[in-house]
Every structure is written in C-alpha cells, then in structure tokens.
Design an enzyme around this catalytic site. Structure first.
Site, PDB file in Angstrom:
ATOM      1  N   CYS A 112      -3.033  10.988   2.054  1.00 51.92           N
ATOM      2  CA  CYS A 112      -2.426   9.713   1.640  1.00 51.92           C
ATOM      3  C   CYS A 112      -1.065   9.924   1.000  1.00 51.92           C
ATOM      4  O   CYS A 112      -0.033   9.580   1.569  1.00 51.92           O
ATOM      5  CB  CYS A 112      -3.335   9.007   0.647  1.00 51.92           C
ATOM      6  SG  CYS A 112      -5.034   8.938   1.186  1.00 51.92           S
ATOM      7  N   LYS A 126       0.829  -1.204   0.000  1.00 52.47           N
ATOM      8  CA  LYS A 126       0.000   0.000   0.000  1.00 52.47           C
ATOM      9  C   LYS A 126       0.873   1.267   0.000  1.00 52.47           C
ATOM     10  O   LYS A 126       0.635   2.220  -0.752  1.00 52.47           O
ATOM     11  CB  LYS A 126      -0.924  -0.009   1.221  1.00 52.47           C
ATOM     12  CG  LYS A 126      -1.578   1.289   1.548  1.00 52.47           C
ATOM     13  CD  LYS A 126      -2.542   1.715   0.454  1.00 52.47           C
ATOM     14  CE  LYS A 126      -2.801   3.193   0.502  1.00 52.47           C
ATOM     15  NZ  LYS A 126      -4.171   3.559   0.330  1.00 52.47           N
TER      16      LYS A 126
HETATM   17  N1  SAJ Z   1      -1.710  15.358  -8.157  1.00 47.47           N
HETATM   18  C1  SAJ Z   1      -0.903  16.126  -8.982  1.00 47.47           C
HETATM   19  N2  SAJ Z   1      -0.651  15.675 -10.230  1.00 47.47           N
HETATM   20  C2  SAJ Z   1      -1.192  14.517 -10.715  1.00 47.47           C
HETATM   21  C3  SAJ Z   1      -2.009  13.747  -9.880  1.00 47.47           C
HETATM   22  C4  SAJ Z   1      -2.249  14.186  -8.603  1.00 47.47           C
HETATM   23  O1  SAJ Z   1      -0.398  17.175  -8.578  1.00 47.47           O
HETATM   24  O2  SAJ Z   1      -0.939  14.205 -11.891  1.00 47.47           O
HETATM   25  C5  SAJ Z   1      -1.974  15.797  -6.781  1.00 47.47           C
HETATM   26  C6  SAJ Z   1      -3.454  16.060  -6.482  1.00 47.47           C
HETATM   27  O3  SAJ Z   1      -3.832  17.344  -6.880  1.00 47.47           O
HETATM   28  C7  SAJ Z   1      -3.497  15.864  -4.991  1.00 47.47           C
HETATM   29  C8  SAJ Z   1      -2.461  14.767  -4.760  1.00 47.47           C
HETATM   30  O4  SAJ Z   1      -1.646  14.745  -5.904  1.00 47.47           O
HETATM   31  O5  SAJ Z   1      -3.083  17.018  -4.308  1.00 47.47           O
HETATM   32  C9  SAJ Z   1      -3.042  13.382  -4.541  1.00 47.47           C
HETATM   33  O6  SAJ Z   1      -4.144  13.143  -5.389  1.00 47.47           O
HETATM   34  P1  SAJ Z   1      -4.407  11.741  -6.122  1.00 47.47           P
HETATM   35  O7  SAJ Z   1      -5.635  11.876  -6.939  1.00 47.47           O
HETATM   36  O8  SAJ Z   1      -3.189  11.304  -6.832  1.00 47.47           O
HETATM   37  O9  SAJ Z   1      -4.567  10.704  -4.946  1.00 47.47           O
HETATM   38  P2  SAJ Z   1      -5.469  10.638  -3.628  1.00 47.47           P
HETATM   39  O10 SAJ Z   1      -4.638  11.127  -2.479  1.00 47.47           O
HETATM   40  O11 SAJ Z   1      -6.807  11.219  -3.803  1.00 47.47           O
HETATM   41  O12 SAJ Z   1      -5.661   9.046  -3.515  1.00 47.47           O
HETATM   42  C10 SAJ Z   1      -4.515   8.200  -3.498  1.00 47.47           C
HETATM   43  C11 SAJ Z   1      -4.739   7.051  -4.506  1.00 47.47           C
HETATM   44  N3  SAJ Z   1      -3.496   6.311  -4.677  1.00 47.47           N
HETATM   45  C12 SAJ Z   1      -2.975   6.082  -5.906  1.00 47.47           C
HETATM   46  O13 SAJ Z   1      -3.466   6.508  -6.917  1.00 47.47           O
HETATM   47  C13 SAJ Z   1      -1.734   5.249  -5.950  1.00 47.47           C
HETATM   48  C14 SAJ Z   1      -5.870   6.162  -4.017  1.00 47.47           C
HETATM   49  O14 SAJ Z   1      -6.024   5.039  -4.863  1.00 47.47           O
HETATM   50  C15 SAJ Z   1      -5.578   5.693  -2.586  1.00 47.47           C
HETATM   51  O15 SAJ Z   1      -6.625   4.880  -2.079  1.00 47.47           O
HETATM   52  C16 SAJ Z   1      -5.465   6.924  -1.705  1.00 47.47           C
HETATM   53  O16 SAJ Z   1      -4.348   7.705  -2.174  1.00 47.47           O
HETATM   54  C17 SAJ Z   1      -5.234   6.491  -0.274  1.00 47.47           C
HETATM   55  O17 SAJ Z   1      -6.183   6.596   0.519  1.00 47.47           O
HETATM   56  O18 SAJ Z   1      -4.148   6.003   0.051  1.00 47.47           O
END
Ligand code: SAJ
Length: 423
Positions: free
Chosen positions: A276, A222
C-alpha cells in the site's frame, strides 16, 4: 429491491476480500467469494485460511460453517459485486490495472440490471469510470451512469442501470477485523444514486461513519491517506540519516520533539514496505508528475533507506573475517506474515548475494524462504540457532518475539537495530 438477504459476490479473497466476505456472511448476506487461485478456493471451502491475520481463522470457519460463505473460481450472479484485487505497479511505477480489468470484465458476464459494483482496491483516479467503460464494452445491453459529482444536478437515474461506487479499504494489517467494522468509510459513487445504494450495504456491517462523495474524490482520498503516511515516514527516515551524520540518537531526538503538543514524528525504519504505502503514492505521481514533487521525493527517501542499512552492515562486517549475519525479520512490518515489497527481504537478499558473510534469516511467520531469497544463499533458521552463531545481528522487523529478546543474548555481537527496539 429489499436490502435484506442480499447476495454479494466478492472478487479477490486476499487480506481485504476474505475478511470482508466473512464479516458480511456473518451479518446475514449470502456471499460468493471468488479467487483465481484454486488452492485458496479449496482451503476456504474447508473453512480454513491461506493467509495470516489475527482471528480470521475462526471467522472464516464460522462463515463457511453457517452456509452463507462459499468460494468459487468464477463470478456468481449476485445483487452486489465487490472487487478487492491487487493493484501493483509496473517497473516504471505506472499503475498496473490488469487484475481490476480482468475481474471487472469477468463479473460483467453475470451482471443484471440494477446490480451494484463496488471497487475496494486502491486505484488511480478515474478507475471506477474505466470499470464502467469495461462493463459497457462487455455488456452493451446494460446501461451505466455517467460520472456525476455529489451535489451536481444528476440526470434522472436510468431505471435498471448498473450502479458503481468506489469504497476504498482502509484497514491496517494485523487489525483488519476490528478496523473493517469500526473505521469510517469513504463512499464515492459514480453518481449520487450509486453512493446511496452502496452506503445502504456498508451500513449493515460498519459502525464507523459513512462519508458519501463522488468516485474520483474517493479514489484520490485513499491515495492521499497513504501518501500522507509515506511523507511522514520519509521525514523520520531522513532524520535518522541526519542523526547518523551528527552522532545523535534519532529515537531520543524524536522522543523529545514529540513532547511538543503539535509534533508527532513517526518512526524511522529499514524502509517502507507492504503493498500500500510503498505503492499508492506512485499512483498520484503518475497522474500529476509535475505537481507531486514532495510525494515523489518521499518515495525516493524511503526507497533509499535499505541501501543505507546494507552499507551499515557491510561496514560492521569488515571487523570479521567471514561473519555470520543474522537478519531478524522478513515481513514488511511487525507481527504480520506479509512479505510484499518488504525492505527486510531486499536487504537480506543483497547481503546474501554480496557474500560478505553467511546470512541467516529468521522469520517466525513463514516456513520457507520466499522466491526472492530462495537462491540468494540466505538460510532460514529459528531465532535460537541464529543467535547462537551470529557475529552481526541485524534487526529488520520489530516482531513481538524480537522486542522481548533478553538483551544479554546480544552481548559481544555487533548489532544494527533499524527499529529502535533494543535501545
Ligand atoms: N513504517 C515505518 N515507520 C512508521 C510506520 C510505518 O517505517 O512509523 C513502515 C512499516 O514498517 C511498513 C510500512 O511503513 O513497512 C507501512 O506500514 P503501515 O503500518 O504504516 O501501513 P500498512 O501498509 O500496513 O497499511 C496502510 C494503512 N494506511 C494508513 O495508515 C494511512 C492502512 O490503514 C491502509 O488500509 C493500508 O495501508 C492500505 O491497504 O492501503
């Protein structure tokens, strides 16, 4: 024990626990949800929700209405316990397991032989084993299995032992209800019997694959998933800094590079937020500080991005005597109401506190500013009011309503678009 009509006790009724409890109730389980927040408990028992997630309101209403979901302040006796409480980190980036420990010790009081305890919260490696230790301390009368990797010759299961497994949540906020059912799940048992028993539960509401393993591997898997994403976002954020220096449009650069069949660069932004991805990689760093060099650097690159955005805005603000700065979005990402670890909040707070202008914050998903901003000087207004007054427009979150904005409304204003939506 039959797996029909089982009773489940879900500890922590937040973004993971409440949807999980509701889905399980709709699949025939009798579910006791537990939360320490009286207001959350009361709201849920009225069939309403205290958080925002698409379609969750209707699901909770149906689950409570069916009589199979009820919320409580204390753990209730059950066959299966699911722990879905927060695991933040301390100032030193060390994991803070206070909530997991408190939930485990409190459920220990109602455990009976043969119960299954499942940890869904994201945790550092060996937390499932710590839970076994905490339960044993509270209930010396119960027997608990020792850690046994899958495939190793397990000791004969002790009759009536409490079983333990880690089944990390993996759902994406904004798509939780679909992903809870469709995503593959890793199931790491403290021993093989625990993994099998846990899989039998998830098989009832997950259509994705169930991947059986041991709890230590599941814990690191994870953390690895989120560290992978963090490292890849850091790469995109670093590219944005390089492009700023060289006068190149980073979005155009990424668009072109992503035409290569084996390149898939993510999007730069104002930094990485949420509870996360901005947190979990530190759990790896704290367990293996010497080895996790790339993972630590990625965290540092992403944590530095808000500083870059702040100085960009400050530079633009110099063009005006006392500009009105509109900060669009406070959530940690698009179309969610979650402000935890949000770089947008951090940036807005800094800009407001530095008093380089009047700061207006726009966040359609909230009705009052969070504590971090309440005495910063920033003011919460709606989009129209902000655009009417703004000299500088800073786009921090790509909420649908901001993406759809008529670009003409930005004419004559200084614009910083950290998400690349208004190119
Ligand atoms: N972000 C960027 N650029 C991107 C993608 C995301 O700057 O290209 C930023 C977002 O704006 C945000 C952060 O990253 O601030 C995280 O967003 P996210 O959509 O990547 O992820 P989370 O935190 O909403 O959810 C993640 C997910 N993990 C993965 O994709 C590996 C989700 O599947 C998990 O269940 C979750 O973490 C968790 O609870 O651990």
């Amino acid at each position: 024990m039959s797996t029909d009509y089982e009773t489940v006790c879900v500890l922590g009724l937040g973004y993971i626990g409440l949807p999980t409890a509701s889905i399980m109730a709709m699949r025939g389980f009798r579910v006791h949800g537990v939360d320490v927040n009286q207001q959350a408990v009361d709201t849920i028992n009225q069939g309403r929700i205290h958080i925002h997630e698409p379609d969750l309101d209707a699901l909770v209403k149906a689950a409570v209405g069916s009589g199979r979901l009820s919320a409580h302040l204390r753990p209730q006796p059950a066959d299966v316990f699911i722990v879905a409480v927060p695991t933040p980190f301390k100032d030193t980036h060390q994991p803070d397991l206070t909530y997991v420990e408190a939930a485990t010790r409190s459920l220990a009081g109602v455990l009976t032989p043969g119960n299954l305890v499942i940890l869904e919260s994201t945790c550092p490696v060996s937390t499932t084993e710590s839970m076994a230790r905490w339960i044993a301390e509270e209930r010396p009368d119960l027997s608990l299995p020792a850690w046994t990797p899958l495939g190793a010759k397990a000791a004969a299961p002790v009759k009536g032992a409490v079983l333990l497994a880690h089944c990390p949540e993996r759902v994406l906020p904004g798509q939780i209800l679909r992903e809870l059912v469709e995503n593959d799940r890793i199931i790491g048992g403290i021993d093989p019997a625990s993994a099998e028993r846990c899989a039998a539960i998830y098989r009832k509401f997950v259509i994705g694959k169930l991947l059986l393993s041991d709890c230590r591997t599941a814990e690191l898997a994870k953390l690895t998933e989120n560290a992978f994403r963090d490292v890849n976002i850091a790469f995109a954020n670093e590219l944005s800094l390089i492009c700023d220096r060289l006068g190149i449009d980073v979005w155009e650069l990424i668009r072109l590079a992503n035409h290569h069949p084996r390149v898939k660069i993510l999007n730069p932004g104002p930094g990485v937020g949420g509870h996360c991805i901005a947190v979990d990689p530190w759990f790896i760093v704290s367990s293996a500080p010497e080895e996790a060099r790339l993972i630590r650097t990625a965290r540092e690159v992403n944590d530095h991005k808000p500083v870059v955005v702040i100085s960009k805005v400050e530079k633009l603000a110099e063009r005006f005597k006392y500009p009105v700065i509109a900060c669009l979005g406070l959530a940690f990402k698009a179309d969610v109401d979650d402000l935890r670890e949000s770089p947008a909040v951090e940036i807005t707070r800094h800009l407001a506190q530095r008093q380089i202008g009047r700061v207006l914050a726009v966040e359609p998903y909230i009705s009052q500013l969070p504590k971090a901003l309440s005495d910063s000087g920033a003011q919460l207004v709606d989009l129209d009011a902000a655009l009417a007054k703004a000299d500088v427009v800073l786009l921090l979150v790509d909420h649908r309503v901001f993406r759809a904005l008529d670009r003409k409304r930005l004419e004559g204003k200084a614009v910083v678009d950290t998400r690349g939506c208004w190119r």
